[in-house]
Scaffold this active site. Structure first.
Site, mmCIF file in Angstrom:
data_model
loop_
_atom_site.group_PDB
_atom_site.id
_atom_site.type_symbol
_atom_site.label_atom_id
_atom_site.label_comp_id
_atom_site.label_asym_id
_atom_site.label_seq_id
_atom_site.Cartn_x
_atom_site.Cartn_y
_atom_site.Cartn_z
ATOM 1 N N TYR A 142 0.824 -1.211 0.000
ATOM 2 C CA TYR A 142 0.000 0.000 0.000
ATOM 3 C C TYR A 142 0.859 1.262 0.000
ATOM 4 O O TYR A 142 0.388 2.344 0.327
ATOM 5 C CB TYR A 142 -0.970 -0.019 1.191
ATOM 6 C CG TYR A 142 -2.245 -0.765 0.848
ATOM 7 C CD1 TYR A 142 -3.403 -0.086 0.504
ATOM 8 C CD2 TYR A 142 -2.273 -2.149 0.817
ATOM 9 C CE1 TYR A 142 -4.556 -0.756 0.163
ATOM 10 C CE2 TYR A 142 -3.419 -2.839 0.471
ATOM 11 C CZ TYR A 142 -4.559 -2.131 0.139
ATOM 12 O OH TYR A 142 -5.701 -2.811 -0.213
ATOM 13 N N GLY A 259 -9.692 -6.186 -5.159
ATOM 14 C CA GLY A 259 -8.322 -6.525 -5.496
ATOM 15 C C GLY A 259 -7.663 -7.372 -4.424
ATOM 16 O O GLY A 259 -6.899 -8.304 -4.724
ATOM 17 N N ASP A 260 -7.946 -7.073 -3.159
ATOM 18 C CA ASP A 260 -7.417 -7.878 -2.058
ATOM 19 C C ASP A 260 -8.009 -9.282 -2.086
ATOM 20 O O ASP A 260 -7.306 -10.264 -1.831
ATOM 21 C CB ASP A 260 -7.728 -7.199 -0.721
ATOM 22 C CG ASP A 260 -7.027 -5.869 -0.569
ATOM 23 O OD1 ASP A 260 -5.794 -5.857 -0.464
ATOM 24 O OD2 ASP A 260 -7.712 -4.831 -0.563
ATOM 25 N N ARG A 261 -9.310 -9.366 -2.388
ATOM 26 C CA ARG A 261 -9.957 -10.682 -2.484
ATOM 27 C C ARG A 261 -9.338 -11.486 -3.625
ATOM 28 O O ARG A 261 -9.096 -12.692 -3.495
ATOM 29 C CB ARG A 261 -11.457 -10.493 -2.698
ATOM 30 C CG ARG A 261 -12.287 -11.771 -2.672
ATOM 31 C CD ARG A 261 -12.240 -12.449 -1.310
ATOM 32 N NE ARG A 261 -13.249 -13.472 -1.189
ATOM 33 C CZ ARG A 261 -14.397 -13.320 -0.531
ATOM 34 N NH1 ARG A 261 -14.665 -12.175 0.069
ATOM 35 N NH2 ARG A 261 -15.258 -14.296 -0.443
#
Length: 459
Positions: A142, A259-261
């Site tokens: 991040y 996007g994290d998933r």
């Protein structure tokens, strides 16, 4: 065997403050006044990716940097409450990054960002060994500086399993040899300097090839929002993977967290031995399902429990909560629910989602789908509302529900309840109510499989 996934990346504390706006500030240029009705805190950044991986049943370790402040402590509590093993690197200076959204009517009115500036130190040998022994590593960048730490980059270069690198335009390049990089289209343009001109697929293909060569990555999967993903790997032509039929997100759906998933699903699939194309296909399916089912909104408190809780508290009442899978509702459940309701003025049931039940109970469970279990519970006169959660424990949902009383059936003891310490933080109390002996879902299933043998004490 359960896959061990190590997540490495920047974490932050997400807070959504929901309320109503009925007036403007008297001393400002027409700014609305938000009357808070509820708030929820959850782990963001790499913490969200780790939460997704844990909810999928993987064993998850999280390597991150946590500032020594109140927000960092709350963040650590949220993560460990999900069963995530924390490996915080020592830091100097700075504060925990927080993103606070002020919301009304389902819309974000304002986002306040604060914190940052912490400088992480090189990881200890335990972290290097952890990364070397992982079945897969998910790097969730991040752009806050953690992935620039030399010792950590050295550890990632020596990872024992495949590395999935979810990049950020402000972050550093990936270490050489990652199995899969997962930028979205905007990130890809920023990382390659390509303006994205021309047809969409041609631009994604061109950018993915450039990034794969520059980063010396085995494959790059460019996420295309509602259109799935494009995979650039050793083959001459890219592989385009659209969402499965029926999982195309509706117009205007909130993609936050998709996007994290996607990255977490791909990492778990690779840890389980899937081919890269199979891992990306699974990631497209899960990310599409996540957005189609409401995306980030499903991780916020639902409106109904907030209304019930807010009304009860406004009247000076006591909020009671209990939780469970409630796969096959039986007399033991009813006894617990009725006893819990008598302890206060409203009862909210925290219900394990289908994914959560499967992770806890194993293959073949639940027998009853989540929507049906929720509907049955809502039909009981002793239940005022139901909120569904995806994690293995209810600690995350309790952190925003903040009940005055948390109830478990009598087959538990206080020493076995990790929620007790959490509930005490806001002055709540954990209690145990009598459990009706001889009744359990597991026993019911076993009796049916044993040819209909009658349960002990049942008639």
């Amino acid at each position: 065997m359960t896959a061990h996934v190590v997540v490495v990346g920047d974490v932050l504390l997400d807070r959504d403050v929901d309320g109503t706006t009925t007036r403007l500030v008297p001393d400002g240029p027409g700014a609305p006044v938000l009357d808070e009705t509820s708030s929820v805190e959850r782990a963001g950044g790499a913490g969200l990716a780790a939460s997704f991986a844990a909810a999928s049943g993987a064993r998850v370790s999280l390597v991150t940097a946590l500032a020594d402040d109140e927000a960092g402590a709350r963040l650590a509590g949220l993560l460990t409450g999900l069963g995530i093993e924390l490996f915080p690197l020592p830091v100097t200076g700075g504060t925990t990054v927080e993103k606070i959204r002020l919301r009304a009517g389902g819309r974000t009115l304002l986002r306040l960002d604060r914190g940052g500036g912490a400088t992480p130190a090189d990881p200890p040998d335990a972290v290097t060994d952890l990364v070397a022994g992982a079945d897969a590593v998910l790097v969730s960048c991040y752009g806050n500086g953690l992935l620039r730490v030399p010792g950590l980059r050295h550890a990632l270069a020596g990872a024992g399993g495949p590395v999935v690198w979810d990049p950020h335009p402000r972050g550093p390049i990936a270490v050489p040899g990652v199995a899969l990089a997962t930028p979205n289209e905007g990130e890809l343009r920023a990382l390659t300097g390509d303006d994205g001109g021309g047809r969409r697929l041609a631009a994604a293909t061109r950018g993915a090839q450039r990034l794969r060569q520059h980063w010396r990555a085995s494959a790059v999967a460019v996420t295309l929002g509602a259109d799935g993903a494009l995979l650039s790997h050793a083959a001459a032509a890219p592989l385009v993977l659209p969402p499965p039929h029926g999982l195309v997100p509706p117009p205007g759906a909130d993609p936050c967290g998709a996007g994290d998933r996607f990255a977490a699903t791909a990492a778990i699939a690779l840890a389980d031995g899937a081919l890269t194309s199979e891992a990306v296909a699974a990631a497209v399916t899960e990310a599409s399902r996540y957005v189609a089912e409401g995306g980030a909104a499903t991780r916020r408190p639902r409106a109904e429990p907030h209304d019930v809780v807010a009304h009860t508290r406004a009247a000076g009442g006591t909020v009671v909560a209990t939780g469970g899978c409630f796969d096959l509702l039986h007399a033991g459940h009813i006894a617990t629910l009725e006893a819990a309701r008598r302890l206060g003025d409203c009862l909210v049931v925290c219900l394990n989602s289908d994914a959560s039940v499967a992770g806890l109970k194993g293959p073949g469970r639940p027998l009853t789908p989540q929507a049906d279990r929720e509907r049955v519970l809502r039909g009981l006169s002793c239940v005022d509302d139901v909120v569904v959660f995806d994690e293995s424990t209810p600690e995350a949902v309790l952190s925003w529900l903040r009940p005055d009383v948390w109830v478990k059936g009598g087959d538990y003891t206080g020493a076995e309840l990790p929620e007790s310490a959490l509930v005490e933080r806001w002055g709540g109390q954990t209690v145990v109510v009598p459990y009706l002996g001889g009744r359990s879902t597991t026993a019911t299933i076993a009796a049916v499989r044993d040819g209909g043998r009658q349960l002990e004490g049942a008639s």
